[in-house]
Motif scaffolding. Structure first.
Motif, PDB file in Angstrom:
ATOM      1  N   ARG A  31       0.666  -1.029  -0.353  1.00 39.14           N
ATOM      2  CA  ARG A  31      -0.054   0.018  -0.149  1.00 39.14           C
ATOM      3  C   ARG A  31       0.834   1.415   0.254  1.00 39.14           C
ATOM      4  O   ARG A  31       0.692   2.256  -0.578  1.00 39.14           O
ATOM      5  CB  ARG A  31      -0.839  -0.288   0.828  1.00 39.14           C
ATOM      6  N   ARG A  32       2.018   1.770   0.523  1.00 42.21           N
ATOM      7  CA  ARG A  32       2.700   2.956   0.611  1.00 42.21           C
ATOM      8  C   ARG A  32       3.888   2.647  -0.502  1.00 42.21           C
ATOM      9  O   ARG A  32       3.587   3.950  -0.702  1.00 42.21           O
ATOM     10  CB  ARG A  32       3.732   2.449   2.153  1.00 42.21           C
ATOM     11  N   GLU A  35       1.222   4.021  -2.859  1.00 41.61           N
ATOM     12  CA  GLU A  35       1.111   5.395  -2.767  1.00 41.61           C
ATOM     13  C   GLU A  35       2.227   6.464  -3.355  1.00 41.61           C
ATOM     14  O   GLU A  35       2.225   8.025  -3.715  1.00 41.61           O
ATOM     15  CB  GLU A  35       0.967   5.677  -0.918  1.00 41.61           C
ATOM     16  N   SER A  38       2.358   6.653  -6.822  1.00 48.32           N
ATOM     17  CA  SER A  38       1.227   7.322  -7.438  1.00 48.32           C
ATOM     18  C   SER A  38       2.109   9.205  -7.314  1.00 48.32           C
ATOM     19  O   SER A  38       1.982   9.647  -7.751  1.00 48.32           O
ATOM     20  CB  SER A  38       0.166   7.398  -6.703  1.00 48.32           C
ATOM     21  N   ALA A  39       2.877   9.418  -5.836  1.00 50.47           N
ATOM     22  CA  ALA A  39       2.893  11.055  -5.674  1.00 50.47           C
ATOM     23  C   ALA A  39       4.082  10.659  -6.763  1.00 50.47           C
ATOM     24  O   ALA A  39       4.239  11.567  -6.768  1.00 50.47           O
ATOM     25  CB  ALA A  39       3.495  10.436  -4.551  1.00 50.47           C
ATOM     26  N   MET A  58      -5.531   1.058  -1.648  1.00 50.08           N
ATOM     27  CA  MET A  58      -4.382   1.361  -1.839  1.00 50.08           C
ATOM     28  C   MET A  58      -4.970   2.106  -3.005  1.00 50.08           C
ATOM     29  O   MET A  58      -5.609   2.369  -2.922  1.00 50.08           O
ATOM     30  CB  MET A  58      -3.984   0.034  -2.439  1.00 50.08           C
ATOM     31  N   ALA A  59      -2.990   3.625  -3.141  1.00 48.18           N
ATOM     32  CA  ALA A  59      -3.960   4.495  -4.378  1.00 48.18           C
ATOM     33  C   ALA A  59      -4.371   3.703  -5.555  1.00 48.18           C
ATOM     34  O   ALA A  59      -4.972   4.650  -5.891  1.00 48.18           O
ATOM     35  CB  ALA A  59      -2.233   5.243  -4.040  1.00 48.18           C
ATOM     36  N   GLN A  60      -3.946   2.653  -5.746  1.00 46.77           N
ATOM     37  CA  GLN A  60      -4.915   2.434  -6.698  1.00 46.77           C
ATOM     38  C   GLN A  60      -4.828   0.540  -6.365  1.00 46.77           C
ATOM     39  O   GLN A  60      -4.362  -0.357  -6.024  1.00 46.77           O
ATOM     40  CB  GLN A  60      -3.576   2.465  -8.272  1.00 46.77           C
TER      41      GLN A  60
END
Length: 260
Positions: A31-32, A35, A38-39, A58-60
């Motif tokens: 998950r991290r 992130e 994505s960032a 999750m970010a996606q």
């Protein structure tokens, strides 16, 4: 687990190719990583081999993908146009890691395994065993055992000699337990050490059996067991493929991805 030295891949962008990373999820760290990717504006897609546990998103949104063979995974990776594989799958889902490493090797893709360090045996009442069957052999007559090794591990307890096997389940279902000595204990993560201690005391637990996941998220049950003076049996991780590059920190994995 021995961490392999990092071998940074060539920057694909400098070769006229835009990196497109396959993130194999299933661990807390995935998950991290999502992130961070994505960032950083890095192109990626996430795959999961089974439905996620808990509410953390999750970010996606990952796709549920599980393959019979490494060749089938290789076909899907080629179809997806991936240029690298970042493997942050669940530590005990070696099926995914073995397939992914073979796939990356066959396609000549950069591959990195992100895996948190295992817990050390730090208490005389803690024992390390290679598998669930070996854990079952340590259970004495009349013992009430809290077990966090999953539904699929139940066949290894068929000749259980204790009084009760209290099996943690983090997904609600109506399946009956396959043996009369099994009691299903439903709960929603995350769990705190104080809540685990209260639960173990209420259930009259004598022994905790769990997989050696490492990290803080799964640690509360160990702390609770230690506070109550319970025996703890830790299931060793399945062996990882030989020769793969492994890192232990999300930051290092993201640096690897940024260097593609």
């Amino acid at each position: 687990m021995r961490l392999q030295p990092l071998r940074w891949p060539l920057k694909l962008a400098g070769m006229g190719m835009r990196p497109h990373i396959l993130l194999l999820a299933g661990s807390f760290e995935a998950r991290r990583v999502g992130e961070g990717l994505s960032a950083a504006g890095l192109s990626y897609a996430a795959w999961l081999s089974e439905a996620p546990r808990g509410d953390a998103q999750m970010a996606q949104t990952p796709l549920l993908r599980r393959f019979e063979t490494a060749a089938r995974m290789q076909e899907a990776v080629e179809e997806g146009g991936f240029t690298a594989i970042l493997d942050a799958s669940h530590t005990f889902d070696r099926h995914v890691t073995v397939q992914a490493a073979a796939c990356a090797n066959a396609l000549g893709l950069p591959y990195l395994r992100l895996e948190r360090p295992a817990w050390e045996i730090e208490d005389p009442a803690w024992h390390a065993v290679p598998d669930v069957a070996a854990a079952n052999a340590l259970i004495g007559a009349g013992m009430r055992v809290f077990c966090a090794t999953g539904w699929e591990s139940l066949p290894a307890f068929e000749d259980f000699h204790g009084a009760k096997l209290l099996l943690r389940q983090t997904r609600r279902h109506a399946r009956p337990a396959p043996y009369p000595f099994v009691k299903l204990v439903f709960g929603d993560p995350p769990f705190s050490a104080s809540d685990e201690q209260a639960l173990f005391a209420m259930l009259g637990v004598d022994m905790l059996i769990c997989r050696n996941l490492g990290g803080r998220a799964s640690r509360p049950k160990l702390d609770a067991a230690s506070a109550l003076g319970l025996e703890v049996v830790l299931i060793d991780r399945p062996p990882a493929p030989e020769g793969i590059t492994t890192v232990a920190q999300v930051k290092t994995a993201l640096e690897w991805a940024d260097a593609l």
